[in-house]
Design a protein around this motif. Structure first.
Motif, short mmCIF file in Angstrom:
data_model
loop_
_atom_site.label_atom_id
_atom_site.label_comp_id
_atom_site.label_asym_id
_atom_site.label_seq_id
_atom_site.Cartn_x
_atom_site.Cartn_y
_atom_site.Cartn_z
N LEU A 118 36.09 46.55 39.86
CA LEU A 118 36.71 48.06 39.88
C LEU A 118 37.70 47.85 41.31
N SER A 119 38.70 48.39 40.88
CA SER A 119 39.89 48.77 41.83
C SER A 119 40.39 50.15 41.73
N VAL A 120 40.40 50.82 42.95
CA VAL A 120 41.06 52.08 42.98
C VAL A 120 42.03 51.96 44.24
N THR A 121 43.36 52.57 43.86
CA THR A 121 44.44 52.66 44.94
C THR A 121 45.08 54.01 45.04
N THR B 128 48.08 57.20 42.16
CA THR B 128 46.86 56.82 42.16
C THR B 128 46.67 55.86 40.88
N SER B 129 45.81 55.10 41.16
CA SER B 129 45.50 54.28 40.00
C SER B 129 44.08 53.61 39.93
N VAL B 130 43.29 53.70 38.77
CA VAL B 130 41.92 53.06 38.70
C VAL B 130 42.04 52.05 37.54
N SER B 131 41.30 50.81 37.72
CA SER B 131 41.13 49.80 36.84
C SER B 131 39.76 49.47 36.88
N TYR B 132 39.21 49.35 35.74
CA TYR B 132 37.79 48.93 35.54
C TYR B 132 37.83 47.49 34.32
N GLY B 133 37.11 46.52 34.72
CA GLY B 133 36.93 45.48 33.98
C GLY B 133 36.08 44.41 34.26
N SER B 134 36.33 43.11 33.86
CA SER B 134 35.41 42.21 34.08
C SER B 134 36.29 40.76 34.28
N ALA B 135 35.75 40.05 35.07
CA ALA B 135 36.61 39.07 35.55
C ALA B 135 35.35 37.79 35.62
#
Length: 335
Positions: free
Chosen positions: A150-153, A130-137
């Motif tokens: 936000l991305s959750v896999t 599992t992975s979770v990423s948070y940020g800004s684009a």
């Protein structure tokens, strides 16, 4: 094996760039599909490219890209690995052209993502990740919740023999080119009958790599709105970890951002570009990967809308340009 290197540096970044708003764990996640359980390693990467332009042009709209990535295990044992990572990129577009609504196209787009991940090995054949990423684009990082990503896999992989592997995954991302803001389930079947062939067949992508002999090899990946293909010529005999290759490659994939001043909160800004390049890639001391290339950048455009389309009345198109680029990636031993 050499196929793993190609999957690590080409397919992983392309597919995770397509599905998720972050690439921090792209190489690690997809490399896991190609190898038995082992210790995670620290990776540090840097990429940069510039577009010198054509000699006869007057208005050129040049583009420069650079990115930095870092991922490292913070704890691991025989069953579990815990990872953290950070990815940052800057895309500079020197233009005074406007979007369809009359707004100026921003000159700089940034993407900053912090990621955490966990991998659990059931045994030598099965694992979860599992992975979770948070940020800004955006053109203004972290300007508000409207520029946050936000991305959750979640991923499960199992293998019953050395030549094949099944993968099932579920991904949510609010900065995807395809089915944005919708949880997306998928699967893939990986087939490796010999060291000279690997195929990944899934929804919604396909990857194939073939070594024709010890010098010549080809690979290709295709999915909705993305594509890659290359023809490589090896200068040295293939080994498990060393490569020295000249290659001809095609790449096409959109980048997605949220403009801070947009009027429609659901609209994404798509920056597209296709590349046809001649390059040289080399591993040094089994730890450092170097990639140098030059060629033509074409099909360059910017568009802001709900949902990506290749042809639209709102697309702002730019001239073709020459492109020069370099990539460095350092892999450190696992702890």
């Amino acid at each position: 094996m050499l196929q793993s290197i190609s999957f690590y540096f080409v397919v992983g970044p392309l597919l995770l760039m397509f599905f998720c708003s972050s690439q921090v764990f792209a190489q690690d996640m997809f490399r896991d599909l190609m190898a038995p359980p082992g210790k995670a390693k620290t990776t540090i990467g840097y990429k940069a490219s510039t577009e010198p332009g054509m000699s006869s042009e007057s208005v050129s709209n040049p583009r420069q890209d650079q990115s930095f990535s870092f991922a490292t295990p913070v704890y691991q044992d025989q069953k579990n690995q815990y990872m953290v990572g950070w990815n940052w990129s800057d895309l500079h577009l020197d233009t005074d052209q406007k979007l369809a609504d009359g707004s100026n196209i921003p000159n700089d787009f940034y993407n900053s993502q912090l990621s955490v991940g966990w991998k659990h090995n059931e045994d030598k054949e099965r694992f979860w990740r599992t992975s979770v990423s948070y940020g800004s684009a955006s053109d203004h990082l972290f300007d508000s919740h409207r520029t946050s990503t936000l991305s959750v896999t979640g991923l499960y992989s199992a293998s019953k023999d050395p030549t094949s592997r099944w993968v099932w995954f579920l991904n949510y991302s609010n900065n995807r080119v395809f089915l944005n803001n919708i949880p997306f389930p998928g699967f893939a079947y990986i087939y490796m009958p010999s060291p000279d062939f690997i195929g990944l067949f899934g929804i919604p992508f396909v990857f194939i790599k073939k070594n024709w002999d010890w010098r010549w090899s080809t690979d290709a990946v295709i999915g909705p709105f993305l594509g890659h293909a290359d023809l490589s010529y090896s200068l040295i005999e293939r080994s498990l970890i060393e490569i020295s290759q000249i290659y001809l490659a095609f790449d096409s994939i959109p980048q997605t951002f949220y403009r801070a001043a947009r009027t429609d909160e659901d609209s994404q800004l798509f920056v597209t570009q296709s590349k046809l390049v001649l390059g040289y890639k080399q591993t040094i001391a089994s730890r450092l990967f170097v990639n140098l290339y030059g060629g033509l950048a074409f099909d360059r455009s910017v568009d802001e809308r709900k949902g990506f389309k290749y042809s639209s009345s709102s697309i702002e198109r730019f001239e073709n340009r020459w492109i020069l680029g370099a990539e460095l990636k350092l892999t450190l031993p696992g702890s």
